[in-house]
Motif scaffolding. Structure first.
Motif, PDB file in Angstrom:
ATOM      1  N   VAL A  44       2.021   1.931  -3.516  1.00 59.30           N
ATOM      2  CA  VAL A  44       0.876   2.347  -4.343  1.00 59.30           C
ATOM      3  C   VAL A  44       0.535   3.806  -4.064  1.00 59.30           C
ATOM      4  O   VAL A  44       0.280   4.587  -4.989  1.00 59.30           O
ATOM      5  CB  VAL A  44      -0.346   1.430  -4.105  1.00 59.30           C
ATOM      6  N   ASP A  45       0.561   4.195  -2.800  1.00 57.49           N
ATOM      7  CA  ASP A  45       0.289   5.599  -2.439  1.00 57.49           C
ATOM      8  C   ASP A  45       1.304   6.547  -3.080  1.00 57.49           C
ATOM      9  O   ASP A  45       0.938   7.618  -3.571  1.00 57.49           O
ATOM     10  CB  ASP A  45       0.304   5.782  -0.920  1.00 57.49           C
TER      11      ASP A  45
ATOM     12  N   LYS B 243       0.480   6.892  -6.846  1.00 57.82           N
ATOM     13  CA  LYS B 243      -0.694   7.742  -7.090  1.00 57.82           C
ATOM     14  C   LYS B 243      -0.393   9.211  -6.798  1.00 57.82           C
ATOM     15  O   LYS B 243      -0.784  10.095  -7.559  1.00 57.82           O
ATOM     16  CB  LYS B 243      -1.875   7.241  -6.275  1.00 57.82           C
ATOM     17  N   LYS B 244       0.309   9.472  -5.703  1.00 53.50           N
ATOM     18  CA  LYS B 244       0.642  10.852  -5.343  1.00 53.50           C
ATOM     19  C   LYS B 244       1.550  11.484  -6.393  1.00 53.50           C
ATOM     20  O   LYS B 244       1.315  12.601  -6.850  1.00 53.50           O
ATOM     21  CB  LYS B 244       1.322  10.887  -3.982  1.00 53.50           C
TER      22      LYS B 244
ATOM     23  N   PRO C  60       0.798  -1.240   0.000  1.00 51.26           N
ATOM     24  CA  PRO C  60       0.000   0.000   0.000  1.00 51.26           C
ATOM     25  C   PRO C  60       0.825   1.282   0.000  1.00 51.26           C
ATOM     26  O   PRO C  60       0.460   2.247  -0.689  1.00 51.26           O
ATOM     27  CB  PRO C  60      -0.836  -0.119   1.279  1.00 51.26           C
ATOM     28  N   LYS C  61       1.919   1.337   0.736  1.00 49.99           N
ATOM     29  CA  LYS C  61       2.722   2.564   0.775  1.00 49.99           C
ATOM     30  C   LYS C  61       3.322   2.893  -0.591  1.00 49.99           C
ATOM     31  O   LYS C  61       3.416   4.058  -0.969  1.00 49.99           O
ATOM     32  CB  LYS C  61       3.829   2.453   1.822  1.00 49.99           C
TER      33      LYS C  61
END
Length: 105
Positions: free
Chosen positions: A33-34, A37-38, A30-31
């Motif tokens: 992926v974040d 996206k950011k 998840p980190k």
């Protein structure tokens, strides 16, 4: 010129866990992926740069497509060092689980 971010695939974007049946289950981190996206939202181009060979590219593409990750391209180095690929892309940030790859980058 757009900011270029590069990310390793195995054990960085995706981790595999053994299943009770002898196989493996793959999960996105998840980190990471974040970060993807950011960075995409602020205009960066995101590339996957993996030691995998071209024969494995379809598996990586499938994961990216199923999770709708905004990537520019997937680059398979076929077990060759990543540094020349990162330099050619002019990567400003490379995220990788391998310390020596990060150190070279």
């Amino acid at each position: 010129m757009k900011r270029v971010i590069t990310i390793d695939y195995d054990d960085t974007l995706v981790v595999r866990y053994p299943t009770a049946y002898g196989g493996y289950s793959s999960h996105l981190v998840p980190k990471v992926v974040d970060i993807i996206k950011k960075e995409y939202q602020i205009g960066a181009e995101i590339y996957i740069v993996t030691f995998r060979g071209e024969k494995d590219k379809q598996e990586v593409e499938r994961t990216i497509m199923l999770n709708k990750l905004p990537l520019k391209e997937i680059i398979c180095t076929d077990s060759k060092p990543k540094t020349p690929f990162l330099k050619k892309l002019k990567s400003l940030l490379h995220i990788d689980d391998d310390f020596f790859t990060c150190q070279e980058a």
